[in-house]
Design a protein around this motif. Structure first.
Motif, short mmCIF file in Angstrom:
data_model
loop_
_atom_site.label_atom_id
_atom_site.label_comp_id
_atom_site.label_asym_id
_atom_site.label_seq_id
_atom_site.Cartn_x
_atom_site.Cartn_y
_atom_site.Cartn_z
N THR A 479 0.94 -1.76 0.29
CA THR A 479 -0.31 0.05 0.27
C THR A 479 0.90 1.47 0.07
O THR A 479 2.02 1.31 0.22
CB THR A 479 -0.61 -0.32 1.08
N ASP A 480 0.37 2.32 -0.07
CA ASP A 480 1.14 3.57 -0.49
C ASP A 480 1.65 4.56 1.35
O ASP A 480 3.41 3.96 0.97
CB ASP A 480 -0.27 5.07 -0.56
N GLU A 481 0.84 3.39 2.22
CA GLU A 481 1.06 4.02 3.39
C GLU A 481 2.55 3.11 4.06
O GLU A 481 3.60 3.42 4.24
CB GLU A 481 0.51 3.04 4.65
N GLN A 482 2.88 1.52 3.08
CA GLN A 482 3.91 0.79 3.70
C GLN A 482 4.91 1.31 2.61
O GLN A 482 5.99 0.87 2.87
CB GLN A 482 3.58 -0.62 3.05
N ARG A 483 4.31 1.94 1.46
CA ARG A 483 5.50 2.16 0.49
C ARG A 483 6.10 3.66 1.44
O ARG A 483 7.66 3.21 1.14
CB ARG A 483 5.53 2.76 -0.69
N ALA A 484 5.71 4.16 2.17
CA ALA A 484 6.17 5.20 2.88
C ALA A 484 6.94 5.16 3.77
O ALA A 484 7.73 5.40 4.36
CB ALA A 484 4.92 6.60 3.07
N ALA A 485 6.39 4.18 4.57
CA ALA A 485 7.71 3.85 5.84
C ALA A 485 8.16 2.82 5.57
O ALA A 485 9.78 3.19 5.67
CB ALA A 485 6.14 2.34 6.32
#
Length: 499
Positions: A479-485
């Motif tokens: 997800t976008d949140e996982q990629r940002a993390a």
């Protein structure tokens, strides 16, 4: 390149003004000879004193013989009050003892250091021994005796010494100043005039010749006697590069550098073991030999000797040893490409010099062909003048920018190709009038990184992710949140430490 043998003529002033200093000078020169006995027994020494009450040298004798052969009766003797106390020969304990007894060789005659240099040069030029060797003169004097200096005479001495690449080191002894002001001024003027004369001679000796520039290690100079004699007691080794290649900033930008060790560990000479029980008169060899025997105690009651070809390496795994063949061991061994790569920057306060766990190394720009030749290496090892200028400007800009920002570069270095040893260190900037350079300070860290290649994860919205089922998409498509993390985690691993 192997270090050449050296023949050194020790030329010492024993005139009245040097009498208080002959004891310490003799002790220092004796240690110089003793150092070569330990580290280079094949080096040779000679001791020549001038200002002596006696005359004993070949140049004076040849002049007398020539005058007698030509029937010249009004011949004025030259090169007087110069005596050869120890003829040129391999360094020995007897030579060291004679040099140490300089206190008993005091003279009362005036000293002429130029004539003493002629005698020493004649001895070194006419000295013959197998193979190539370096010729060196060490002159020890206080320069307080007036000496007539003729430019033609100095030029003749320089040409004779340059013809055989002879090196001159002048060790100036500083004596106590006279209480009388007139005498003190006269002594200072005499010392200054003699120093200028010897400096002109040294300048002539270090001028570039048809062979190229004079190597740094073979340049003539004038130094204080304490520094010159102390340096002569230390075993000198020719600096050699430990790395020649690129300092990589990014995959598309690098700087060509040479790397030298700043300080090398001094190791004592190898000593052989001898047996006192051997009778050398009977022809017994006193050298002690060593034999290594490997024995297996699988059966403690009947140990068996194991031949070297029957042995194999093994790794301990709990109570057992797991054998591994040499081919397999070589196959799984870590192999790294030679090079230096900068992977980050940190504050200079985070990498103090006392943190270094190994010998520091100096990084300098890739030299020119003439610079490589002056360093005692092949001219082909150097770069063109244009490449050297670009490397020098880049090194200076890098060092000054790092000093201005107070930053040190973190480097991963592999000094040899396919090596399993990886060094991590910090490059610290150093700005000097001779040139700007970087110092590699090894840090107490080891590489603990293992890379595994995986297929890239599908990006949300791409064709590959659309072909996946719901369950597979939930597992494989981030997800976008996982990629940002993940991006934030990578950015935080910059090696700068806690804020």
């Amino acid at each position: 390149m192997a270090t050449k043998k050296r023949c050194t003529a020790l030329v010492v002033d024993v005139s009245p003004s040097m009498h208080p200093h002959l004891g310490p000078v003799g002790d220092h020169l004796s240690r110089v000879v003793q150092n070569r006995i330990l580290n280079a027994k094949i080096d040779e020494f000679a001791l020549i004193v001038f200002g002596s009450d006696e005359t004993n040298n070949d140049v004076h004798t040849e002049g007398l013989d020539a005058a007698a052969a030509s029937g010249e009766r009004d011949y004025e003797e030259e090169y007087r009050n110069i005596a050869v106390k120890v003829p040129m020969g391999c360094c020995s304990s007897e030579c060291a003892e004679v040099v140490a007894s300089l206190r008993g060789m005091v003279g009362s005659a005036p000293s002429d250091y130029l004539e003493a240099l002629v005698v020493a040069s004649d001895m070194l030029v006419n000295h013959h021994r197998g193979g190539a060797f370096l010729r060196r003169i060490m002159l020890v004097t206080d320069l307080r005796t007036p000496c007539e200096a003729d430019d033609d005479f100095i030029g003749d001495i320089a040409r004779g010494m340059r013809a055989v690449d002879m090196q001159l080191t002048v060790a100036v002894v500083r004596g106590e100043e006279s209480e009388d002001e007139t005498t003190r001024i006269q002594e200072e003027d005499t010392v200054m005039a003699n120093r200028e004369t010897l400096q002109r001679l040294c300048d002539l000796l270090i001028e570039p010749s048809d062979k190229g520039p004079v190597p740094v290690t073979n340049r003539s100079c004038i130094e204080d006697h304490a520094a010159a004699l102390q340096a002569a007691q230390v075993k000198t080794t020719k600096p050699t590069t430990t790395f020649r290649g690129d300092l990589e900033f990014t995959p598309w930008m690098s700087l060509k550098v040479w790397v030298y060790k700043k300080v090398s560990e001094a190791k004592p000479p190898a000593m052989k073991m001898y047996s006192d029980a051997a009778d050398e008169a009977a022809g017994d060899d006193p050298t002690v030999g060593r034999e290594r025997v490997f024995r297996s105690y699988a059966d403690p009651d009947a140990p068996v000797d194991v031949a070297p070809e029957m042995m194999i390496s093994a790794y301990p795994y709990g109570p057992a040893n797991i054998p591994i063949q040499d081919e397999v061991k070589e196959l799984i061994a870590a192999k790294n490409d030679k090079g230096m790569k900068i992977f980050g920057f940190t504050s200079l306060d985070q990498v103090p010099h006392w943190m270094g766990m190994d010998e520091p190394r100096v990084l300098v720009p890739w030299p020119t062909k003439d610079g490589s030749l002056a360093a005692g290496m092949a001219a082909s090892a150097g770069a063109t003048d244009r490449e050297h200028r670009k490397a020098t400007e880049a090194m200076s800009a890098m060092a000054r920018a790092m000093q201005c920002k107070g930053q040190a570069a973190l480097v991963r270095a592999v000094w040899t190709q396919n090596s399993d040893k990886v060094s991590f260190g910090a490059l610290t900037p150093h700005i000097t009038k001779e040139g700007d350079f970087l110092l590699f300070v090894p840090l107490p860290f080891a590489e603990d990184m293992y890379s595994n290649d995986f297929k890239p994860l599908p990006v949300p919205g791409c064709k590959a992710s659309a072909q996946l089922g719901a369950n597979a998409k939930a597992k494989l498509v981030p997800t976008d949140e996982q990629r940002a993390a993940a991006a934030a985690l990578v950015d935080s691993l910059d090696g700068a430490g806690p804020d």
